[in-house]
Design a protein around this motif. Structure first.
Motif, PDB file in Angstrom:
ATOM      1  N   LEU A 240       0.841  -1.193   0.000  1.00 31.72           N
ATOM      2  CA  LEU A 240       0.000   0.000   0.000  1.00 31.72           C
ATOM      3  C   LEU A 240       0.879   1.247   0.000  1.00 31.72           C
ATOM      4  CD1 LEU A 240      -2.704  -1.126   2.588  1.00 31.72           C
ATOM      5  CD2 LEU A 240      -2.850  -1.152   0.089  1.00 31.72           C
ATOM      6  N   GLY A 241       0.697   2.083  -1.027  1.00 26.20           N
ATOM      7  CA  GLY A 241       1.595   3.223  -1.217  1.00 26.20           C
ATOM      8  C   GLY A 241       2.897   2.742  -1.825  1.00 26.20           C
ATOM      9  N   CYS A 242       2.788   1.973  -2.900  1.00 24.44           N
ATOM     10  CA  CYS A 242       3.943   1.266  -3.466  1.00 24.44           C
ATOM     11  C   CYS A 242       4.897   2.167  -4.242  1.00 24.44           C
ATOM     12  CB  CYS A 242       3.477   0.127  -4.369  1.00 24.44           C
ATOM     13  SG  CYS A 242       2.633   0.676  -5.879  1.00 24.44           S
ATOM     14  N   GLY A 243       4.512   3.440  -4.483  1.00 24.33           N
ATOM     15  CA  GLY A 243       5.381   4.308  -5.272  1.00 24.33           C
ATOM     16  C   GLY A 243       5.606   3.733  -6.661  1.00 24.33           C
ATOM     17  N   PRO A 244       6.815   3.895  -7.207  1.00 23.59           N
ATOM     18  CA  PRO A 244       7.094   3.386  -8.558  1.00 23.59           C
ATOM     19  C   PRO A 244       7.455   1.902  -8.604  1.00 23.59           C
ATOM     20  CG  PRO A 244       8.952   4.661  -7.769  1.00 23.59           C
ATOM     21  CD  PRO A 244       7.891   4.768  -6.717  1.00 23.59           C
TER      22      PRO A 244
ATOM     23  N   ILE B 108      -1.583   6.181  -5.311  1.00 23.46           N
ATOM     24  CA  ILE B 108      -2.477   7.212  -5.834  1.00 23.46           C
ATOM     25  C   ILE B 108      -1.884   7.940  -7.037  1.00 23.46           C
ATOM     26  CG2 ILE B 108      -1.623   9.100  -4.380  1.00 23.46           C
ATOM     27  CD1 ILE B 108      -4.583   9.920  -3.965  1.00 23.46           C
ATOM     28  N   ASN B 109      -0.570   7.839  -7.219  1.00 16.31           N
ATOM     29  CA  ASN B 109       0.125   8.580  -8.274  1.00 16.31           C
ATOM     30  C   ASN B 109       0.145   7.762  -9.570  1.00 16.31           C
ATOM     31  OD1 ASN B 109       2.035   9.799  -9.996  1.00 16.31           O
ATOM     32  ND2 ASN B 109       3.245  10.571  -8.281  1.00 16.31           N
ATOM     33  N   PRO B 110      -0.597   8.171 -10.613  1.00 17.32           N
ATOM     34  CA  PRO B 110      -0.634   7.378 -11.850  1.00 17.32           C
ATOM     35  C   PRO B 110       0.702   7.312 -12.566  1.00 17.32           C
ATOM     36  CG  PRO B 110      -1.808   9.466 -12.132  1.00 17.32           C
ATOM     37  CD  PRO B 110      -1.494   9.343 -10.676  1.00 17.32           C
ATOM     38  N   ARG B 111       1.564   8.308 -12.389  1.00 13.38           N
ATOM     39  CA  ARG B 111       2.893   8.270 -13.019  1.00 13.38           C
ATOM     40  C   ARG B 111       3.744   7.176 -12.382  1.00 13.38           C
ATOM     41  NH1 ARG B 111       5.289  14.117 -12.617  1.00 13.38           N
ATOM     42  NH2 ARG B 111       6.893  13.234 -13.976  1.00 13.38           N
ATOM     43  N   TYR B 112       3.659   7.035 -11.062  1.00 19.41           N
ATOM     44  CA  TYR B 112       4.367   5.947 -10.389  1.00 19.41           C
ATOM     45  C   TYR B 112       3.886   4.593 -10.916  1.00 19.41           C
ATOM     46  CZ  TYR B 112       6.226   8.998  -6.642  1.00 19.41           C
ATOM     47  OH  TYR B 112       6.890   9.941  -5.907  1.00 19.41           O
ATOM     48  N   ILE B 113       2.570   4.428 -10.988  1.00 23.26           N
ATOM     49  CA  ILE B 113       2.008   3.135 -11.390  1.00 23.26           C
ATOM     50  C   ILE B 113       2.337   2.818 -12.845  1.00 23.26           C
ATOM     51  CG2 ILE B 113      -0.137   1.870 -11.756  1.00 23.26           C
ATOM     52  CD1 ILE B 113       0.775   2.066  -8.815  1.00 23.26           C
TER      53      ILE B 113
ATOM     54  N   VAL C  82      -3.891   1.984  -9.603  1.00 21.63           N
ATOM     55  CA  VAL C  82      -4.005   3.385  -9.193  1.00 21.63           C
ATOM     56  C   VAL C  82      -5.254   3.527  -8.328  1.00 21.63           C
ATOM     57  CG1 VAL C  82      -4.267   5.781  -9.937  1.00 21.63           C
ATOM     58  CG2 VAL C  82      -2.908   4.196 -11.317  1.00 21.63           C
ATOM     59  N   ALA C  83      -5.079   3.985  -7.088  1.00 21.59           N
ATOM     60  CA  ALA C  83      -6.230   4.163  -6.204  1.00 21.59           C
ATOM     61  C   ALA C  83      -5.841   5.025  -5.015  1.00 21.59           C
ATOM     62  CB  ALA C  83      -6.759   2.816  -5.712  1.00 21.59           C
ATOM     63  N   ASP C  84      -6.816   5.757  -4.494  1.00 17.83           N
ATOM     64  CA  ASP C  84      -6.683   6.429  -3.205  1.00 17.83           C
ATOM     65  C   ASP C  84      -6.929   5.375  -2.137  1.00 17.83           C
ATOM     66  OD1 ASP C  84      -7.105   7.845  -0.797  1.00 17.83           O
ATOM     67  OD2 ASP C  84      -7.880   9.593  -1.860  1.00 17.83           O
ATOM     68  N   LEU C  85      -5.963   5.142  -1.277  1.00 18.60           N
ATOM     69  CA  LEU C  85      -6.060   4.054  -0.307  1.00 18.60           C
ATOM     70  C   LEU C  85      -7.214   4.245   0.660  1.00 18.60           C
ATOM     71  CD1 LEU C  85      -2.283   3.528   0.514  1.00 18.60           C
ATOM     72  CD2 LEU C  85      -3.695   2.327  -1.152  1.00 18.60           C
ATOM     73  N   ARG C  86      -7.664   5.466   0.836  1.00 16.41           N
ATOM     74  CA  ARG C  86      -8.789   5.713   1.732  1.00 16.41           C
ATOM     75  C   ARG C  86     -10.104   5.235   1.121  1.00 16.41           C
ATOM     76  NH1 ARG C  86      -6.341  11.647   2.625  1.00 16.41           N
ATOM     77  NH2 ARG C  86      -6.042  11.231   0.406  1.00 16.41           N
ATOM     78  N   ASP C  87     -10.115   5.017  -0.195  1.00 22.88           N
ATOM     79  CA  ASP C  87     -11.321   4.538  -0.886  1.00 22.88           C
ATOM     80  C   ASP C  87     -11.106   3.149  -1.487  1.00 22.88           C
ATOM     81  OD1 ASP C  87     -12.579   7.042  -0.429  1.00 22.88           O
ATOM     82  OD2 ASP C  87     -11.545   7.885  -2.156  1.00 22.88           O
ATOM     83  N   LEU C  88     -10.097   2.451  -1.028  1.00 20.68           N
ATOM     84  CA  LEU C  88      -9.679   1.213  -1.663  1.00 20.68           C
ATOM     85  C   LEU C  88     -10.714   0.102  -1.490  1.00 20.68           C
ATOM     86  CD1 LEU C  88      -7.297  -0.207  -3.109  1.00 20.68           C
ATOM     87  CD2 LEU C  88      -6.442  -0.845  -0.848  1.00 20.68           C
ATOM     88  N   THR C  89     -11.018  -0.586  -2.585  1.00 16.67           N
ATOM     89  CA  THR C  89     -11.839  -1.796  -2.549  1.00 16.67           C
ATOM     90  C   THR C  89     -11.126  -2.858  -3.384  1.00 16.67           C
ATOM     91  OG1 THR C  89     -13.132  -1.014  -4.448  1.00 16.67           O
ATOM     92  CG2 THR C  89     -14.036  -0.583  -2.250  1.00 16.67           C
ATOM     93  N   LEU C  90     -10.745  -3.942  -2.735  1.00 17.26           N
ATOM     94  CA  LEU C  90     -10.022  -5.021  -3.434  1.00 17.26           C
ATOM     95  C   LEU C  90     -10.653  -6.380  -3.151  1.00 17.26           C
ATOM     96  CD1 LEU C  90      -6.239  -4.092  -2.851  1.00 17.26           C
ATOM     97  CD2 LEU C  90      -7.521  -3.904  -4.967  1.00 17.26           C
ATOM     98  N   GLU C  91     -11.963  -6.392  -2.934  1.00 20.40           N
ATOM     99  CA  GLU C  91     -12.608  -7.649  -2.572  1.00 20.40           C
ATOM    100  C   GLU C  91     -12.367  -8.747  -3.604  1.00 20.40           C
ATOM    101  OE1 GLU C  91     -13.953  -4.722  -2.352  1.00 20.40           O
ATOM    102  OE2 GLU C  91     -14.716  -4.467  -0.313  1.00 20.40           O
ATOM    103  N   SER C  92     -12.319  -8.380  -4.884  1.00 19.46           N
ATOM    104  CA  SER C  92     -12.140  -9.385  -5.938  1.00 19.46           C
ATOM    105  C   SER C  92     -10.733  -9.966  -5.955  1.00 19.46           C
ATOM    106  CB  SER C  92     -12.455  -8.775  -7.312  1.00 19.46           C
ATOM    107  OG  SER C  92     -11.572  -7.698  -7.593  1.00 19.46           O
ATOM    108  N   SER C  93      -9.802  -9.284  -5.286  1.00 22.40           N
ATOM    109  CA  SER C  93      -8.413  -9.760  -5.272  1.00 22.40           C
ATOM    110  C   SER C  93      -8.142 -10.750  -4.150  1.00 22.40           C
ATOM    111  CB  SER C  93      -7.466  -8.561  -5.136  1.00 22.40           C
ATOM    112  OG  SER C  93      -7.574  -7.704  -6.249  1.00 22.40           O
TER     113      SER C  93
END
Length: 204
Positions: free
Chosen positions: A48-52, A69-74, A87-98
């Motif tokens: 979470l917050g993996c940067g580049p 959250i940074n699309p350039r990093y991703i 790419v996601a804001d961790l405060r709104d993260l939903t990863l149930e399918s993962s």
């Protein structure tokens, strides 16, 4: 926000500059993580917050998902490293399918987030942790006394470095403490950053 702060933030949002800035400290920052864990035994990692994406090099043997959250990093992470990058804001993260993860990493993320955001992120992380898994948090400590490390923490682009005791209290709201280990990053005998490594299990 002052001119210098805006300039520094803009530089660090560049994936190339970020990697150059982190390179001298990357291994030292992860040293407690390596020392206290059998990384080969990990099955699934959520960074979470993996940067580049540079942390993914430690986890090439397992299923790795990085979120930032940074699309350039991703974008650069997808080009350079193995794994899935989102790419996601961790405060709104939903990863149930993962599914869930036995190893959740937050490396130098939470000192960028206010208290309410930290609690939201940690609550979401707890829900994504397997029953036998653990969360691993490495973050910047605000030293109590005047020092080079305190000055650097205050100058960091993250606005929320916290004293070690405050980190411990916040982490323990969602996780049962397995390990809480302060450590330092030093150069030429001078402590530049004070850090903490926390390992925890999800509370029921």
């Amino acid at each position: 926000m002052g001119t210098w702060t805006r300039f520094k933030t803009a530089l660090l949002e560049s994936p190339v500059f970020y990697r150059l800035w982190q390179r001298p400290w990357a291994n030292a920052k992860l040293e407690p993580l390596r020392r206290h864990n059998d990384l080969v035994a990990i099955r699934r990692v959520l960074d979470l917050g993996c940067g580049p994406g540079t942390n993914s090099l430690v986890f090439e043997h397992c299923d790795y998902v990085g979120v930032d959250i940074n699309p350039r990093y991703i974008e650069q992470a997808r080009q350079r490293f193995h794994g899935e990058f989102i790419v996601a804001d961790l405060r709104d993260l939903t990863l149930e399918s993962s599914g869930r993860f036995d190893f959740i990493l937050l490396n130098s993320l939470l000192h960028h987030i206010d208290d309410a955001g930290v609690r939201t992120i940690l609550s979401k992380a707890r829900e994504l942790l397997t029953d036998d898994g653990a969360i691993h948090i490495l973050d910047l400590v605000l030293p109590d006394k005047a020092s080079v490390a305190r000055s650097i923490a205050r100058a960091d682009r993250g606005d929320y470095p916290r004293p070690a005791a405050e980190w411990r209290r916040i982490f323990s709201e969602e996780f049962m403490e397995v390990l809480f280990e302060p450590y330092s990053l030093r150069s030429a005998g001078v402590t530049l950053w004070q850090m903490v490594y926390f390992q925890g299990k999800a509370r029921g």
